[in-house]
Design an enzyme around this catalytic site. Structure first.
Site, short mmCIF file in Angstrom:
data_model
loop_
_atom_site.label_atom_id
_atom_site.label_comp_id
_atom_site.label_asym_id
_atom_site.label_seq_id
_atom_site.Cartn_x
_atom_site.Cartn_y
_atom_site.Cartn_z
N SER A 155 0.82 -1.21 0.00
CA SER A 155 0.00 0.00 0.00
C SER A 155 0.85 1.26 0.00
CB SER A 155 -0.91 0.02 1.24
OG SER A 155 -0.13 0.01 2.43
N HIS A 176 -3.10 -3.41 -5.64
CA HIS A 176 -3.41 -2.99 -4.28
C HIS A 176 -4.89 -3.15 -4.00
CE1 HIS A 176 -3.80 0.35 -1.07
NE2 HIS A 176 -3.56 -0.81 -0.51
N GLU A 188 -6.28 -0.96 -7.05
CA GLU A 188 -5.36 -0.06 -7.74
C GLU A 188 -4.34 -0.89 -8.50
OE1 GLU A 188 -5.23 3.93 -4.98
OE2 GLU A 188 -4.11 2.20 -4.25
N ASN A 226 -4.21 6.21 -0.83
CA ASN A 226 -3.38 6.57 0.33
C ASN A 226 -2.65 7.90 0.13
OD1 ASN A 226 -4.14 4.41 1.87
ND2 ASN A 226 -2.39 3.14 1.37
#
Length: 320
Positions: A155, A176, A188, A226
């Protein structure tokens, strides 16, 4: 990362489809993933293995610890039972068939090298540290078929750096997933400068086969979610640290003023203060001049005191 963000993630899907098309428009001969090895049987790895098995893929779930593997097997079975109860409430026999078929597609192993020899795709979901990830992929690179695609579920770490120890940088990307994997729809798909169009197409198609919504992103710190989420939570802590507003008022402001289902301080407690600090520290080390990633004294103090959030019953808030 979080179920609570699920509704918010949908807004990215239109732009993601445009990006994925542009990234793969020249590719017509890609590999269809039918078998997958997932290395790491924690919450993320077990979740990935489950959804892959549910959607007809042959899966090997690998871990060095047999006790952790057994816990993952029990967790997957419980999850499948909950899904069957919900989806096949009027047809228990169909529910039993669903559980049996999905379970039978998963093999459990402590030998990643042997499992990878029969896999179209290897997904790594081990500890979030560069050293162990590179060590794993270096070993697998020497034994897995040249056609096998490698992917990391990291991540926060650089896919380019993880892939640097292999001889298949064109067949290496990021996948991800978000926790809990069986529920969260987003994946992702991360492309490095070396990742081929063919590989990206295979990873996008695999994600869709899992009934997920993939978005494409380059190998930038934190990818999309993130990269937006961590600085947002960090800035909320800085507001609190300066005494500009209380934790409760910051959370109330974002819930009522921005329509977020959870405020940033609550979210930090949910994600884990230790996890957030670890990501911020790694990004700060990589780009020390970026003010978004600067260490936060209040966050560091709470982590040092062992107050990580909900999982330790105390973070910015206390929990019963």
């Amino acid at each position: 990362m979080l179920r609570v963000l699920g509704r918010r993630l949908k807004v990215a899907s239109f732009g993601a489809r445009e990006l994925s098309v542009s990234a793969t428009s020249q590719d017509h001969h890609h590999q269809t993933v039918k078998s997958v090895t997932v290395v790491g049987s924690g919450l993320m790895g077990a979740g990935i293995a489950q959804v892959a098995a549910q959607t007809g893929h042959k899966v090997w779930l690998v871990d060095v610890d047999t006790k952790v593997l057994k816990k993952a097997e029990d967790g997957i079975r419980s999850s499948l039972q909950r899904i069957a109860k919900r989806q096949y409430a009027d047809d228990p026999k169909a529910g039993e068939k669903f559980i049996h078929e999905a379970s039978s597609r998963i093999s459990y192993s402590t030998d990643a090298i042997e499992s990878s020899k029969s896999s179209d795709l290897v997904i790594e979901a081990i500890i979030e540290k560069m050293g162990p990830k590179q060590e794993l992929f270096a070993r697998l690179d020497a034994s897995a078929p040249k056609s096998t695609i490698f992917a990391s579920n990291t991540s926060s770490l650089s896919i380019t750096e993880i892939a640097s120890v292999t001889q298949r940088k064109d067949r290496f990307g990021g996948l991800h997933f978000f926790n809990p994997v069986p529920i969260m729809k987003l994946v992702e798909v991360i492309r490095t400068a070396d990742t081929s169009d063919c590989t990206i197409t295979s990873l996008m198609d695999f994600s869709k086969a899992l009934q997920k919504q993939p978005i494409a992103c380059s190998d930038t710190p934190g990818f999309v979610v993130n990269r937006l989420l961590i600085p947002y939570m960090a800035e909320a802590v800085r507001l609190l640290e300066r005494g500009d507003a209380s934790a409760r008022d910051i959370d109330t402001a974002m819930k009522l003023g921005a329509g977020y289902p959870m405020g940033p301080i609550e979210l930090l407690d949910y994600v884990g203060l230790d996890t957030t600090k670890h990501i911020l520290d790694a990004w700060s080390k990589k780009t020390p001049s970026d003010p978004l990633f600067q260490p936060i004294e209040l966050l560091n103090k709470l982590v040092k005191e062992g107050k990580y959030g909900k999982k330790t019953k105390e973070g910015f808030y206390k929990y019963e």
